[in-house]
Motif scaffolding. Structure first.
Motif, short mmCIF file in Angstrom:
data_model
loop_
_atom_site.label_atom_id
_atom_site.label_comp_id
_atom_site.label_asym_id
_atom_site.label_seq_id
_atom_site.Cartn_x
_atom_site.Cartn_y
_atom_site.Cartn_z
N ALA A 24 84.99 70.88 57.54
CA ALA A 24 85.18 70.21 58.83
C ALA A 24 84.20 70.74 59.87
CB ALA A 24 86.62 70.40 59.30
N PHE A 25 84.03 72.06 59.93
CA PHE A 25 83.08 72.66 60.89
C PHE A 25 81.67 72.14 60.63
CE2 PHE A 25 80.01 75.74 62.32
CZ PHE A 25 80.45 76.04 63.60
N ALA A 26 81.25 72.17 59.36
CA ALA A 26 79.89 71.73 59.01
C ALA A 26 79.71 70.25 59.28
CB ALA A 26 79.60 72.06 57.55
N GLY A 27 80.76 69.45 59.06
CA GLY A 27 80.68 68.02 59.35
C GLY A 27 80.50 67.74 60.83
N ARG A 28 81.28 68.45 61.67
CA ARG A 28 81.12 68.30 63.12
C ARG A 28 79.74 68.77 63.57
NH1 ARG A 28 86.38 70.21 62.85
NH2 ARG A 28 85.71 72.31 63.38
N PHE A 29 79.27 69.86 62.97
CA PHE A 29 77.95 70.39 63.30
C PHE A 29 76.88 69.34 62.98
CE2 PHE A 29 74.19 72.98 62.76
CZ PHE A 29 74.32 73.99 63.69
N ALA A 30 76.98 68.73 61.81
CA ALA A 30 76.02 67.70 61.41
C ALA A 30 76.05 66.51 62.36
CB ALA A 30 76.29 67.26 59.97
N ALA A 31 77.26 66.10 62.76
CA ALA A 31 77.38 64.97 63.68
C ALA A 31 76.70 65.28 65.01
CB ALA A 31 78.86 64.64 63.90
N MET A 32 76.86 66.51 65.49
CA MET A 32 76.20 66.91 66.73
C MET A 32 74.68 66.95 66.59
SD MET A 32 78.56 66.95 68.90
CE MET A 32 77.60 67.56 70.27
N LEU A 33 74.20 67.36 65.41
CA LEU A 33 72.76 67.34 65.17
C LEU A 33 72.22 65.91 65.17
CD1 LEU A 33 72.33 70.06 62.41
CD2 LEU A 33 71.51 70.17 64.78
N PHE A 34 72.98 64.99 64.58
CA PHE A 34 72.57 63.58 64.62
C PHE A 34 72.55 63.07 66.05
CE2 PHE A 34 73.77 63.33 60.05
CZ PHE A 34 72.59 62.74 59.58
N ALA A 35 73.54 63.45 66.86
CA ALA A 35 73.57 63.05 68.26
C ALA A 35 72.36 63.60 69.01
CB ALA A 35 74.86 63.52 68.93
N ALA A 36 72.00 64.86 68.74
CA ALA A 36 70.83 65.45 69.39
C ALA A 36 69.56 64.72 68.96
CB ALA A 36 70.72 66.93 69.05
N ALA A 37 69.46 64.39 67.69
CA ALA A 37 68.28 63.67 67.19
C ALA A 37 68.19 62.28 67.83
CB ALA A 37 68.34 63.54 65.67
N PHE A 38 69.33 61.60 67.96
CA PHE A 38 69.34 60.29 68.61
C PHE A 38 68.88 60.41 70.06
CE2 PHE A 38 71.54 57.21 71.29
CZ PHE A 38 71.04 56.03 70.76
N ALA A 39 69.44 61.38 70.79
CA ALA A 39 69.06 61.56 72.19
C ALA A 39 67.57 61.88 72.32
CB ALA A 39 69.89 62.67 72.82
N ALA A 40 67.06 62.72 71.43
CA ALA A 40 65.63 63.08 71.48
C ALA A 40 64.76 61.87 71.17
CB ALA A 40 65.34 64.23 70.52
N THR A 41 65.19 61.04 70.24
CA THR A 41 64.41 59.84 69.89
C THR A 41 64.37 58.86 71.05
OG1 THR A 41 65.00 60.11 67.55
CG2 THR A 41 64.22 57.92 68.25
N VAL A 42 65.53 58.63 71.67
CA VAL A 42 65.56 57.74 72.84
C VAL A 42 64.71 58.33 73.95
CG1 VAL A 42 67.04 56.77 74.65
CG2 VAL A 42 67.81 56.74 72.26
#
Length: 70
Positions: A24-42
């Motif tokens: 669960a911790f690693a899954g939430r961590f991955a989701a936050m990394l995807f969010a950071a990548a999305f924000a950086a791309t935008v």
């Protein structure tokens, strides 16, 4: 070669978590990394958006993981 049980439990135990807690911790961590990548791309395309979002997410993730299991 380690037993199958040890392969799935040694690392989570090293940070005082069960396998499911660690998943669960690693899954939430991955989701936050995807969010950071999305924000950086935008931000790369529209620099006036998400000016500090990716940096803030990464800093938060670092604080959550720094010194875990020590």
């Amino acid at each position: 070669m380690p037993s199958l049980t040890r392969l799935f439990s040694d690392h989570p135990a090293s940070v005082d978590e069960s396998y499911l807690e660690h998943m669960a911790f690693a899954g939430r961590f991955a989701a936050m990394l995807f969010a950071a990548a999305f924000a950086a791309t935008v931000h790369a395309i529209l620099p006036f958006l998400f000016e500090k979002t990716a940096s803030r997410i990464i800093a938060t993730l670092y604080q959550r993981t720094h010194n875990r299991g020590q």
